[in-house]
Design an enzyme around this catalytic site. Structure first.
Site, PDB file in Angstrom:
ATOM      1  N   SER A   1       3.067   9.356  -8.411  1.00  0.00           N
ATOM      2  CA  SER A   1       3.888  10.087  -7.444  1.00  0.00           C
ATOM      3  C   SER A   1       4.145   9.257  -6.193  1.00  0.00           C
ATOM      4  O   SER A   1       5.034   9.572  -5.400  1.00  0.00           O
ATOM      5  CB  SER A   1       3.163  11.362  -7.021  1.00  0.00           C
ATOM      6  OG  SER A   1       1.944  11.005  -6.397  1.00  0.00           O
TER       7      SER A   1
ATOM      8  N   ASN B   1      -3.796  10.667 -12.114  1.00  0.00           N
ATOM      9  CA  ASN B   1      -4.621  11.643 -12.842  1.00  0.00           C
ATOM     10  C   ASN B   1      -3.885  12.958 -13.028  1.00  0.00           C
ATOM     11  O   ASN B   1      -3.940  13.577 -14.088  1.00  0.00           O
ATOM     12  CB  ASN B   1      -5.922  11.916 -12.082  1.00  0.00           C
ATOM     13  CG  ASN B   1      -6.818  10.703 -11.993  1.00  0.00           C
ATOM     14  OD1 ASN B   1      -7.734  10.554 -12.778  1.00  0.00           O
ATOM     15  ND2 ASN B   1      -6.555   9.827 -11.040  1.00  0.00           N
TER      16      ASN B   1
ATOM     17  N   GLU C   1      -0.980   7.858   1.413  1.00  0.00           N
ATOM     18  CA  GLU C   1       0.458   7.736   1.147  1.00  0.00           C
ATOM     19  C   GLU C   1       1.263   7.502   2.426  1.00  0.00           C
ATOM     20  O   GLU C   1       2.225   6.743   2.419  1.00  0.00           O
ATOM     21  CB  GLU C   1       0.958   9.002   0.429  1.00  0.00           C
ATOM     22  CG  GLU C   1       2.417   8.980   0.016  1.00  0.00           C
ATOM     23  CD  GLU C   1       2.730   8.100  -1.201  1.00  0.00           C
ATOM     24  OE1 GLU C   1       1.794   7.777  -1.966  1.00  0.00           O
ATOM     25  OE2 GLU C   1       3.898   7.731  -1.371  1.00  0.00           O
TER      26      GLU C   1
ATOM     27  N   HIS D   1      -4.798   7.553  -5.569  1.00  0.00           N
ATOM     28  CA  HIS D   1      -4.615   7.198  -4.162  1.00  0.00           C
ATOM     29  C   HIS D   1      -5.933   6.804  -3.476  1.00  0.00           C
ATOM     30  O   HIS D   1      -5.947   5.960  -2.591  1.00  0.00           O
ATOM     31  CB  HIS D   1      -4.002   8.379  -3.396  1.00  0.00           C
ATOM     32  CG  HIS D   1      -2.528   8.483  -3.550  1.00  0.00           C
ATOM     33  ND1 HIS D   1      -1.931   8.919  -4.712  1.00  0.00           N
ATOM     34  CD2 HIS D   1      -1.508   8.191  -2.691  1.00  0.00           C
ATOM     35  CE1 HIS D   1      -0.614   8.903  -4.551  1.00  0.00           C
ATOM     36  NE2 HIS D   1      -0.336   8.471  -3.336  1.00  0.00           N
TER      37      HIS D   1
END
Ligand code: DGL
Length: 264
Positions: free
Chosen positions: A11, A75, A152, A188
């Site tokens: 993502s 995941n 992020e 992440h």
């Protein structure tokens, strides 16, 4: 066929530490990294939403790059949509799921923490991993979306105090769980593994799935006779969503050895 790229997909920037290890082991391969920024975050979406999003984005990337293999370096996407991807597309896929098995083997007090997104901690796939590989262990599920968002969006800009606070909050939740091993169940978190380790201290060991995933990638490549003989072209870093590409993605691209970051 062998000279086609391997797509790594997440993502956002979570899959990059996985790609870094894959590059080290497979220097002849060409990699394309796709950060689905347009649909970030995944961790608060339902399974139905995730399946639709992941199929759409991988389909777009597959059309453009004709990959020989896909690594779902996330995941949340793997537990929700790996089966759907395998059913919909030809290339083989390697998924990333929480490393519950090595954690169970390592834990002395038989208490394991799984730090992951809200979707991953409640997903049936995690229940199955726990049932199959962590018999006799207490598994404490710790959702940590704030740590993901920090990586992020704030990793390069945040003052030290903010970083310490966010990492300290996650470390505090792990310590409160009483686990002696914690699984990094969201890709992440790998970007801040060293800081998390320092905040946790020596009584809690951190486990991630990088080794296992890259070993599996090598096995699948060899098993399908897909290994490249020599490198053919440059790696690429792509983002979904609208232009412009924010500065932080350029920094991530540079840190991980890409020439730049482009819109898919
Ligand atoms: N990096 C993803 C994972 O491993 C999740 C990120 C998100 O929630 O978007 O689960």
């Amino acid at each position: 066929m062998k000279s086609r790229p391997i797509i790594f997909f997440d993502s956002g920037v979570g899959g990059l530490p996985y790609l870094a290890l894959a590059r080290e082991r497979l220097p002849a391969e060409r990699f394309v990294y796709v950060a689905d920024r347009g649909h970030y975050p995944y961790g608060e979406k339902t399974v139905t939403e995730l399946r639709a999003v992941v199929l759409e984005v991988f389909g777009r990337a597959a059309e453009r790059f004709s990959p020989k293999l896909g690594v779902v370096a996330c995941n949340t996407a793997s537990v929700a949509a790996l089966d759907a991807l395998r059913a919909a597309f030809d290339p083989p896929f390697v998924g990333v799921v929480p490393a519950v098995k090595p954690a169970a083997a390592f834990s002395k007090n038989k208490r394991i923490g799984v730090l992951a997104t809200p979707q991953t901690v409640k997903n049936d796939y995690l229940d199955a991993l726990v049932r199959d590989f962590a018999e006799g262990c207490e598994v404490v599920r710790i959702p940590a979306p704030r740590l993901r968002d920090f990586v992020e969006t704030r990793l390069f800009d945040a003052p030290a105090a903010e970083k310490d606070e966010v990492i300290g909050e996650a470390a505090g939740a792990v310590r409160a769980s009483g686990a002696d091993v914690v699984v990094l169940g969201c890709t992440h978190y790998l970007h801040v593994a060293a800081e998390l380790e320092a905040a946790l201290g020596p009584s809690v060991r951190i486990i991630d799935s990088r080794e296992g995933v890259v070993n599996q990638l090598v096995r699948v490549l060899d098993g399908s006779r897909l290994r490249a003989a020599k490198r053919d072209g440059e790696d690429g870093f792509f983002l979904t969503g609208e232009a412009p590409v924010e500065e932080r993605y350029r920094r991530f691209a540079e840190r991980f050895g890409f020439a730049g970051a482009e819109i898919l």
